[in-house]
Design an enzyme around this catalytic site. Structure first.
Site, PDB file in Angstrom:
ATOM      1  CB  VAL A 288      -0.949  -0.010   1.218  1.00 42.59           C
ATOM      2  CG1 VAL A 288      -1.715   1.306   1.303  1.00 42.59           C
ATOM      3  CG2 VAL A 288      -1.910  -1.179   1.116  1.00 42.59           C
ATOM      4  CG  ASP A 335      -1.170  31.642 -44.356  1.00 41.16           C
ATOM      5  OD1 ASP A 335      -0.365  32.379 -44.946  1.00 41.16           O
ATOM      6  OD2 ASP A 335      -2.229  31.245 -44.858  1.00 41.16           O
ATOM      7  CG  ASP A 633      -6.321  28.671 -45.013  1.00 38.58           C
ATOM      8  OD1 ASP A 633      -5.609  28.105 -45.863  1.00 38.58           O
ATOM      9  OD2 ASP A 633      -6.477  29.899 -44.978  1.00 38.58           O
ATOM     10  CB  THR A 732      -2.383  13.889   3.134  1.00 39.92           C
ATOM     11  OG1 THR A 732      -1.791  12.585   3.142  1.00 39.92           O
ATOM     12  CG2 THR A 732      -3.097  14.128   4.439  1.00 39.92           C
TER      13      THR A 732
END
Length: 826
Positions: A288, A335, A633, A732
């Site tokens: 753990v 561009d 584009d 925590t």
């Protein structure tokens, strides 16, 4: 049987029947539907959308929270505690697993929605004929019978039959074939499969060239794409590089934890002479203590928050991994038009051989010649060689350059009737980004004309003559060409975009040219048009941030070199003497020469560049190890957008093809948004490193108490119980780490150089700092608090501290102190 008057949802139309019969069955016409009729059909047919057939994704995501390596490690610890009879510990571990899943699962769903909600931010639009005129509507509102207006760069949103025009289509989404195919209303196929029919277009495919109109015959799940979607399973989620790296670290931690626990059980049992139940507790504690439970959910949260933040800033990221990549961007290839500038063109100068006309605020300053045939012809070309349309409100819509030319024609006293203009058009040779010109063949005044506009250096070589002041056509001599080039350069130095316009009258007895090469020859130059596109106000500040952050900016544009240099200097990208490379010069360069150019010149402008040049530049920069963001584009920009690390498409002016190929879409087409995205990516990366270091720092102070317990052979009671350990991990570790994922940017974030492409977010130095520096400090403080409370209560090594003993209350206070100091040290 009488025909049903209203369309029915289950109706399937035959797209291969004669067009007149198909239009009859669809109850439509070449002029399209009325808005009222389209609204009624939308109720009948439902929205033009694909439904999920692969099942909901959330159950699989929920299962994944319980099966990742760290969760499996906790399951092993719970099973070990259960076998040893420590039921409370086993149940507590299972509860922690559930709590972690409860933290992580909503973040996974949020991340999924952030990516899949792109349609909400960038709705797919389609141009249709409604009420007899073109209208832009959401693609989801398309119904059978609608007439689509298809142009280059459009994504087809429904299955349709061409009724006018011809186009080239990318059918790779349906057929897997990369080569475009030609589709035309004149090519009727009846004995082939639907996908092979040359007069049909399909949902999900792309128009790469040409213009056409088509009547919709199938929408939603009735389309070919819908049938495929119904048979296909949903694509599995792809892990980002960061998630793959974290998963590898998680497996490494799991192996270390298992090996450590297995190695220390014999030590605790035989060396320290601990009873087997206590040895099992020791092993469970090691397992753990080594598990960073909050690691995966917090990383997912940070990436999802980054995506959501970018959307608010005007950048839609199409995959989570791009947020991390943005933070390491070292080169932006941008561009000019629309990205550095406002893409709000206005004509400021019209030049003919007889006169120069200056326009200011829609008015011609100075004197207008009463008779200037060259100006009259130039205005005719401005009107004819133009694809601008009026929307329902009467506003001109289309390419900003063409809108500006039509507005200038209006200021010069010419009607802007776009409908009559398009009605006289006989043929269109669309704007080619490589040739940098466009031509139409038009009928006016009982004659047929070739009308051409484009970059001066591509139009002038096809001109044989020039129209002088009194309408005389003179031979275009070499000296005259040089004079015109000087005029072009003078305007370009002022940051103006210059186009040349030319025309040729055709012989009525001869058929109109079918090929572009036959049309664009022996033209007569009519004049020049110079346009101003002001830089965006926020770009200069964004450029300054890039320079401070060590990000290099390279301008790659199709504009004139002097125009590009003037704008780049105005916004601060380059100084007075940048290296300017034309498209022709780049084409002549070898790969080695291009590599040397990119290494030796930091201030670079590639002018008159083709989309293929963008691909070469992206390849060269990536080969040098740079992380490249590339804007684009157009249809031909798609390969470069795919090749770049971050392909940036324009959301307003960009084509559907470019948006599909990109990683990020700018909803405002603004260069400053790219810089904001880079800043956000850096912030996300910093936060990820913070909470990773924070989470790993917990391992040492949580493992040391169990080692002290085992090595002391039980003489020192367990300083931290497994139940406390689990509680502290959730309270925590996970919660504060979630807060770190939302932390604001550090000062000086954009004054640091970009990180290397090969740099991992989890590095050995970070782990050593977390485990052997921060972790050791935390462990020393927590153990000091533990022994302080016990010794003050009169404890000596070996004294009993179990339930019923005199020191049991002090022992419980001491373990509490251990946990408090562990949390406080963090």
């Amino acid at each position: 049987m009488s025909r049903v008057e209203e369309p029915v949802p289950g109706r399937v139309f035959d797209p291969t029947e004669r067009l007149e019969l198909l239009l009859r069955d669809l109850r439509s016409a070449r002029s399209g539907l009325s808005s009222r009729e389209a609204a009624r059909r939308l109720v009948h047919y439902g929205p033009n959308e694909l439904r999920r057939r692969g099942g909901r994704r959330w159950p699989r995501e929920l299962v994944r929270q319980f099966t990742h390596p760290l969760a499996l490690l906790l399951w092993a610890a719970a099973a070990l505690a259960w076998v040893a009879g420590i039921i409370a510990v086993a149940v507590a571990i299972v509860v922690v697993i559930i709590i972690n899943a409860a933290f992580a699962f909503p973040q996974e769903v949020q991340a999924e929605r952030a990516v899949e909600a792109l349609a909400a931010y960038l709705p797919v639009r389609a141009t249709v004929l409604r009420d007899g005129r073109p209208q832009v509507v959401p693609a989801a509102d398309l119904v059978p019978g609608d007439v689509l207006v298809i142009e280059e760069g459009d994504r087809i949103s429904a299955d349709a039959r061409l009724i006018e025009g011809g186009i080239e289509m990318d059918l790779s989404m349906l057929t897997g074939e990369a080569m475009p195919v030609f589709r035309s209303a004149d090519l009727v196929d009846t004995k082939v499969g639907l996908l092979q029919a040359r007069d049909l277009v399909f949902s999900g495919t792309m128009c790469t060239e040409g213009q056409a109109r088509a009547v919709v015959f199938a929408t939603g799940m009735r389309t070919e794409l819908g049938r495929i979607a119904a048979l296909s399973e949903r694509v599995e989620r792809e892990e980002s590089p960061l998630e793959r790296q974290v998963r590898k670290v998680a497996w490494l931690i799991a192996l270390i934890a298992v090996a450590t626990g297995a190695a220390f059980i014999p030590v605790a049992t035989f060396g320290a002479h601990l009873p087997m139940p206590e040895a099992v507790v020791f092993a469970v504690g090691l397992l753990v203590g080594n598990v960073p439970e909050g690691l995966l959910p917090v990383i997912t949260l940070a990436l999802a928050l980054g995506v959501r933040d970018l959307v608010r800033r005007g950048a839609v990221v199409k995959r989570l991994s791009a947020v991390e990549t943005l933070g390491s961007t070292g080169v932006i290839c941008t561009d000019k038009t629309g990205t550095l500038t406002e893409n709000r063109m206005r004509v400021t100068v019209v030049w003919t051989a007889a006169e120069t006309y200056e326009l200011e605020d829609g008015l011609v300053t100075g004197n207008m010649r009463l008779h200037d045939p060259a100006l009259e012809g130039l205005i005719c070309v401005m009107m004819a060689c133009n694809n601008v349309q009026r929307d329902a409100g009467g506003t001109l819509t289309g390419d900003p350059t063409e809108v500006a030319m039509l507005q200038a024609a209006g200021h010069l006293g010419v009607s802007l009737d776009a409908a009559s203009r398009s009605g006289r058009r006989l043929r269109l040779f669309h704007f080619d980004p490589v040739l940098k010109r466009m031509s139409t063949i038009d009928e006016r005044d009982g004659r047929v004309w070739v009308d051409t506009k484009g970059a001066p250096e591509t139009v002038l070589p096809h001109c044989a003559a020039i129209m002088e002041g009194e309408g005389e056509v003179q031979l275009l001599t070499l000296a005259r060409r040089r004079d015109i080039e000087q005029v072009v350069d003078a305007h370009a130095r002022q940051g103006l975009r210059v186009l040349a316009l030319a025309a040729r009258r055709l012989d009525l007895a001869q058929p109109a040219p079918q090929r572009r090469e036959d049309a664009e020859r022996e033209l007569t130059l009519l004049g020049l048009v110079a346009m101003h596109d002001p830089p965006r106000a926020e770009v200069a500040e964004a450029v300054a941030h890039c320079h401070a952050a060590g990000i290099r900016i390279i301008v790659v544009t199709g504009d004139h070199a002097l125009t590009a240099a003037a704008i780049a200097q105005e916004v601060g990208i380059v100084g007075e003497h940048p290296a300017v490379v034309s498209g022709e010069q780049l084409d002549r360069m070898s790969e080695d020469e291009l590599d040397a150019l990119l290494r030796e010149h930091r201030q670079l402008i590639f002018a008159r560049s083709s989309p293929e040049a963008k691909l070469r530049i992206a390849d060269a920069l990536r080969a040098e190890g740079h992380v490249v963001a590339m804007t684009g584009d157009g249809v031909n920009d798609a390969p470069a957008l795919r090749r770049a690390d971050i392909g940036v498409a324009m959301g307003r002016s960009g084509t559907d093809v470019a948006r599909e190929a990109s990683t990020m879409v700018l909803t405002d087409d603004n260069f400053a948004t790219i810089v904001a995205a880079v800043r956000s990516g850096r912030q996300v990366y910093d936060n990820i490193r913070k909470f990773i270091c924070y989470i790993f720092a917990h391992t040492t102070p949580e493992v040391v108490p169990f080692l002290v317990f085992a090595l002391a052979g039980g003489a020192v009671p367990l300083p931290l119980t497994v139940l406390q350990l689990l509680a502290f991990d959730v309270g925590t570790e996970t919660l504060p780490a979630l807060a770190l994922g939302r932390e604001g940017a550090e000062p000086g974030l954009m004054r640091r150089p970009p990180r290397e492409r090969s740099e991992n977010v989890i590095r050995p130095a970070m782990l050593l700092r977390a485990w052997l520096f921060l972790g050791v400090i935390c462990a020393v403080l927590s153990m000091a608090g533990f022994f302080y409370v016990l010794v003050r209560a009169g404890w000596h090594p070996g004294d009993a501290t179990g339930p019923g003993s005199a020191l049991h209350h002090a022992y419980r206070q001491a373990t509490t102190m251990t946990g408090v100091e562990t949390g406080r040290s963090r």
